[in-house]
Design an enzyme around this catalytic site. Sequence first.
Site, PDB file in Angstrom:
ATOM      1  N   LYS A 210      41.482 120.479   0.282  1.00 27.90           N
ATOM      2  CA  LYS A 210      40.809 121.069  -0.882  1.00 27.90           C
ATOM      3  C   LYS A 210      39.603 121.896  -0.448  1.00 27.90           C
ATOM      4  O   LYS A 210      39.420 123.025  -0.889  1.00 27.90           O
ATOM      5  CB  LYS A 210      40.389 119.970  -1.853  1.00 27.90           C
ATOM      6  CG  LYS A 210      39.744 120.498  -3.126  1.00 27.90           C
ATOM      7  CD  LYS A 210      39.277 119.384  -4.043  1.00 27.90           C
ATOM      8  CE  LYS A 210      40.422 118.649  -4.682  1.00 27.90           C
ATOM      9  NZ  LYS A 210      39.968 117.673  -5.709  1.00 27.90           N
ATOM     10  N   ARG A 272      45.069 110.876  -3.753  1.00 28.10           N
ATOM     11  CA  ARG A 272      46.211 109.955  -3.732  1.00 28.10           C
ATOM     12  C   ARG A 272      47.094 110.104  -4.965  1.00 28.10           C
ATOM     13  O   ARG A 272      48.110 109.429  -5.073  1.00 28.10           O
ATOM     14  CB  ARG A 272      45.718 108.522  -3.576  1.00 28.10           C
ATOM     15  CG  ARG A 272      44.726 108.077  -4.622  1.00 28.10           C
ATOM     16  CD  ARG A 272      44.059 106.757  -4.220  1.00 28.10           C
ATOM     17  NE  ARG A 272      42.973 106.358  -5.113  1.00 28.10           N
ATOM     18  CZ  ARG A 272      41.726 106.803  -5.019  1.00 28.10           C
ATOM     19  NH1 ARG A 272      41.408 107.687  -4.096  1.00 28.10           N
ATOM     20  NH2 ARG A 272      40.790 106.361  -5.846  1.00 28.10           N
TER      21      ARG A 272
END
Length: 547
Positions: A210, A272
Amino acid sequence: MSTSSTPLTERTTWKALEEHYQKTHELHLRRLFAEDPQRGEHFALEAVGLYLDYSKNRLTTETLKLLLELAETSGLRERIEAMFGGEKINVTEKRAVLHVALRTPKGTSIVVEGENVVPEVHAVLDKMADFANRVRSGEWRGYTGKPIRNVVNIGIGGSDLGPVMAYEALKYYSDRNLTVRFVSNIDGTDFVEATHDLDAAETLFIISSKTFTTLETMTNARSARQWCLQTLGDDQAVAKHFVAVSTNAQEVTKFGIDTTNMFGFWDWVGGRYSYDSAIGLSLMLAIGPDHYHEMLAGFHAMDEHFRTAPFERNLPVLLALIGLWYNNFYGAETVAILPYDHYLGKFSAYLQQLDMESNGKHVNLEGNPVNYQTGPIIWGQPGTNGQHAFYQLIHQGTKLIPCDFIGFCQSLNPIGVHHDLLMANLFAQTEALAFGKTAEEVKADGVPDFQIQHRVFEGNRPTNTILATRLTPETLGKLVALYEHKVFVQGTIWNINSFDQWGVELGKVLAGQIVPELQGTTDSKFAQDSSTNTLIERYRQIRNATS
């Protein structure tokens, strides 16, 4: 009405469960089944294509009634609505938690800070599909004009565990003309082994980070860049052999990746919970956009079931409450996830991060220490391999280990009697764990007296069995969402934040301090404790010694 402001262990329902446990914990499953010959039908639920048999658990209708009351008084319904409504339920990071938006169909609306995020989600999905189709068809070519035959995903944590699990799970549906590999470990061996037989001219790297600053990922990415350019020679080649899943356009550009080949996601997607976002680009390349969208449909079907079904008929809620019963009242510390399908070889490892990173917390939402167990240890391996490894402990050890068995009624690769034998083992294991074998039964088999006690099985070991028709992309989506929402329910009842992970930070910070000490780029003396300082010194001496 919610009473979630009352500390968990002081709630009336919690105290009622404690009393109920004292009255029922010695009940044996043999007795429960004898008292209700149809227990296997009464304690089962079928929804959205999954069948859950929870009859082989040490619980009664009263247990379930109390557990469901606990869920109601924990504000679970309100918490579900808050999550699906885009509220910032990740309170420590002040973020919404909207992985459910990643699989919401076009035309629906989920609003975050006044903006419907669903069109953005589908814009990224469409961009992914266009790219995947170009690579899979051979339209996208590498720097030398060769088509892409190898895809290497570089990420770590949620940027690796989800995609690699799903790729292995759905390998049956993958394009076998593509070699797909995954690199996550900062250990150089991981990168070397993943690339040692690949041609750089035919290899595409997906860098998933990210921030585009993650230490492990960017270390591997730089090694990939160097490896690629050793063969291709020209920095211009990077744009044809690297794409990014990131939100940091500046760093992506600096690396040499064309930002038109940057696939974004959002801060309301936790790592996750992210493989069905652009993080799953490697998976889409492998199985194609159509199968990928089938998987998303499976996710969404379970999301809607979880959001709308009454708690007593709600698969994630029941799984969560059963798990909480053992975790908090029986003191069980682990849960074994045991899929009877070779393709699900990495499913248990994936659930380790999902569950343990989410609910491995020691303070509640208000920052106060909890006085009860939170998340369990998750582990497991596919059957029947596990039967020849660790089932001995589950059957005859001194620890109570609740187990989830996952099986499929149809094999993707039907060969002779293989699948019947596989499923016979699944059913036999849950039967053996539940009912065991008494000394009298062992003796009746003619076993010598000195062996009898060694061959007694106490039974009364709890299991859930989850059955589906076959392992499809849609089914995988349902299974993953099932466990996502189970984790959420338990976190809600424990009054913890399932969506941050501060526990992974300290080691990273300390590693950053130690690196210059290992490399000798600092003049300061080692700043750690005496043990760590000694280890650093020993490492440096041996590393630099000539053989």
